[in-house]
Write a protein that holds these residues in place. Structure first.
Motif, PDB file in Angstrom:
ATOM      1  N   GLU A  85     -87.196  -9.578-105.712  1.00  0.00           N
ATOM      2  CA  GLU A  85     -87.926  -9.210-104.503  1.00  0.00           C
ATOM      3  C   GLU A  85     -89.216  -8.479-104.843  1.00  0.00           C
ATOM      4  N   TYR A  88     -91.742 -11.028-105.870  1.00  0.00           N
ATOM      5  CA  TYR A  88     -92.138 -11.822-104.717  1.00  0.00           C
ATOM      6  C   TYR A  88     -93.211 -11.107-103.897  1.00  0.00           C
ATOM      7  N   HIS A  89     -93.081  -9.783-103.767  1.00  0.00           N
ATOM      8  CA  HIS A  89     -94.014  -9.025-102.935  1.00  0.00           C
ATOM      9  C   HIS A  89     -95.247  -8.552-103.698  1.00  0.00           C
ATOM     10  N   THR A  90     -95.134  -8.331-105.008  1.00  0.00           N
ATOM     11  CA  THR A  90     -96.236  -7.726-105.750  1.00  0.00           C
ATOM     12  C   THR A  90     -97.087  -8.726-106.531  1.00  0.00           C
TER      13      THR A  90
END
Length: 221
Positions: A85, A88-90
């Protein structure tokens, strides 16, 4: 000069961790961070060529790196976000900012862009391998931040550099024909102080409650 500015990153990280109440460091840990930072500043002093743009960019990098590590610790350790996760976000914002900085500072002319594309096209596999190794390094770094904390992670990098210099001095790896001049007594004292501060900091983290995070507030239903 670059190394002297980088030495401020652990102190900035420590201040952010304390200000955001992610950890509650003890006085001993604060003093150890101060000793490590000052030791690194002393060890890296020398002839300095100052560029205002370079100083601004390096200080901005210090602040961004410290904030990234602190927020990563908050998401991984305190909020139990998984490594997948996190990537995925960074990863997309990192790609955008790196490409933007490269376009602004390195590929602002047609000739520079053509040279960059030619280098990638002629030898693509080293770039692919470097990208995969960079991804692996980032994942390993996030695991280290989750297990040890952001401040300890940056101090470990500082202590690693000091230990490498001392190892080269003890084994005769510096100086000599075609090599760099050996560090001075003052510089060696700075490296020793950085290593000693890191050792005391590690013991304080293992023995004391400084690394404990404040209790989480219950979620409102």
């Amino acid at each position: 000069m670059c190394q002297m500015l980088k030495a401020l990153t652990p102190a900035i990280t420590f201040a952010l961790v304390s200000a955001m109440r992610i950890e509650s460091p003890s006085l001993v840990e604060a003093l150890c961070v101060l000793v490590i930072t000052l030791g690194t500043l002393v060890a890296t002093r020398g002839d300095i060529a100052i560029s205002r743009i370079g100083v601004a960019v390096q200080l901005g990098a210090n602040g961004a790196e410290a904030l990234r590590l602190v927020l990563s610790q908050q998401l991984l350790a305190n909020m139990q976000l998984s490594l997948f996760e996190m990537q995925y976000h960074t990863a997309p914002p990192q790609l955008i900012f790196l490409l933007g900085a490269s376009a602004l500072l390195e590929m602002h002319s047609e000739s520079a862009r053509a040279a960059a594309l030619s280098a990638v096209a002629s030898t693509p596999w080293p770039f692919v391998l470097a990208g995969l190794l960079g991804l692996l390094l980032q994942v390993v770094g996030l695991v280290a931040v989750k297990l040890t904390g952001s401040v300890t992670f940056k101090l470990l990098s500082t202590a690693r550099g000091a230990a490498l210099v001392l190892f080269e001095v003890l084994t005769g790896g510096t100086g000599g024909k075609g090599g760099d001049a050996p560090p001075s007594v003052v510089q060696l004292g700075g490296y020793v102080a950085s290593l000693a501060g890191f050792c005391v900091y590690t013991l304080a983290r293992l023995r004391g409650p400084g690394a404990q995070t404040p209790p989480k507030k219950p979620k409102a239903e």
